[in-house]
Design a protein around this motif. Sequence first.
Motif, short mmCIF file in Angstrom:
data_model
loop_
_atom_site.label_atom_id
_atom_site.label_comp_id
_atom_site.label_asym_id
_atom_site.label_seq_id
_atom_site.Cartn_x
_atom_site.Cartn_y
_atom_site.Cartn_z
N THR A 110 0.82 -1.21 0.00
CA THR A 110 0.00 0.00 0.00
C THR A 110 0.85 1.25 0.00
OG1 THR A 110 -1.76 -1.15 1.20
CG2 THR A 110 -1.80 1.26 1.23
N ALA A 111 1.88 1.28 0.85
CA ALA A 111 2.76 2.45 0.92
C ALA A 111 3.53 2.63 -0.38
CB ALA A 111 3.74 2.30 2.09
N LYS A 113 2.59 1.64 -3.36
CA LYS A 113 1.65 2.10 -4.38
C LYS A 113 1.38 3.59 -4.24
CE LYS A 113 -3.05 1.42 -6.13
NZ LYS A 113 -4.34 0.73 -5.93
N HIS A 114 1.25 4.07 -3.01
CA HIS A 114 0.99 5.49 -2.77
C HIS A 114 2.13 6.34 -3.31
CE1 HIS A 114 -0.42 9.15 -0.89
NE2 HIS A 114 0.72 9.27 -0.23
N PHE A 115 3.37 5.93 -3.02
CA PHE A 115 4.51 6.70 -3.51
C PHE A 115 4.56 6.67 -5.03
CE2 PHE A 115 8.78 7.38 -5.03
CZ PHE A 115 9.14 8.53 -4.34
N THR A 116 4.34 5.51 -5.62
CA THR A 116 4.39 5.37 -7.07
C THR A 116 3.35 6.29 -7.73
OG1 THR A 116 5.12 3.08 -6.87
CG2 THR A 116 4.22 3.75 -9.00
N GLU A 117 2.16 6.35 -7.14
CA GLU A 117 1.11 7.20 -7.70
C GLU A 117 1.48 8.67 -7.58
OE1 GLU A 117 -2.27 5.95 -5.48
OE2 GLU A 117 -2.76 4.29 -6.86
N GLN A 118 2.12 9.06 -6.48
CA GLN A 118 2.56 10.45 -6.34
C GLN A 118 3.60 10.80 -7.41
OE1 GLN A 118 3.78 10.31 -2.08
NE2 GLN A 118 2.50 12.13 -1.87
#
Length: 315
Positions: A110-111, A113-118
Amino acid sequence: MTPSESRAIVTLSLMAAFVDGDKHARERDEIKRIAEGFSQAEAINLPTLYQDVLMKRVSMADLAAQLKGGDARQLAYEMAVCVCDADGAHSEAERAFLADLRTSLGLDATAAKHFTEQAQSLAVAPLGAGTAAVASTEAAGPAPDQVELDQSILNAAILNGALELLPETLSTMAIIPLQMKLVYRIGKSYGFELDSGHVKDFIATVGVGLTSQYLEQAGRKLLGGLLGKVGGGLLGGLGKQAVSSGMSFATTYALGHVAKRYYAGGRKLSTQMLKDAYAGVMQEAQGLQTRYLPAMQEKARTLDARQVMSMVRGA
């Protein structure tokens, strides 16, 4: 961070740079130049690492095993994501590489994925979205106010120089999109409606590689102990500027002024003329770095990662 961990992170970043197999020879040459430029770094022989990556003499699993701390593993993943994003949205090969890397590093999905999306949101942010980095000159029509335009270029250079002082990987990632916005706005001020493909081609033509530029910026910060996670603050104080070449200020300043000449002249400069113009302005810009360092330091004190994301997205 130990030298072996720094070495492993840089090697993974180099692997990320070549994973899609679609790097132009010009970009490969730039990455090789950067590796050779870091050959005197503490306990790290980057030319050897560069060859190891190209010859596939290193494995992701072995490199991941060298990263003992959670922060080092997170930083390795973040740098790899930003390397893949430096020249635009991820390819299928890059997505697969990052998924394997996340698993090898044992990171929370989850973490990660969040960074990748940012990072992806920075890489694909619309060029026309507003940003405080460049003052608007569009109202001036085909002959924009030169004083205002020069000031907007200087402001953008100071901002990117300030971003070079921040420890977060996303701050480093933001430099390239902001440079692209600067070129876009300059072109538009002279009546040219540009897309991201044209802007990337212009930047590549003058001799600035997108992936190689990110690698050089992040590599200097990592090897100098400036890159990391400290809750949005500066790591080790602003005096660490000496670790970096101040490259982001000079590169942005030179790109802005060469773009101004190019679009003011109706896009008629040849490739060699653009390269020569960039080399000349780059030399001038490097001479201005010390003069504007206090402005970069002051700007860095007012920035955090959230503000940087907003500037790139145009929010």
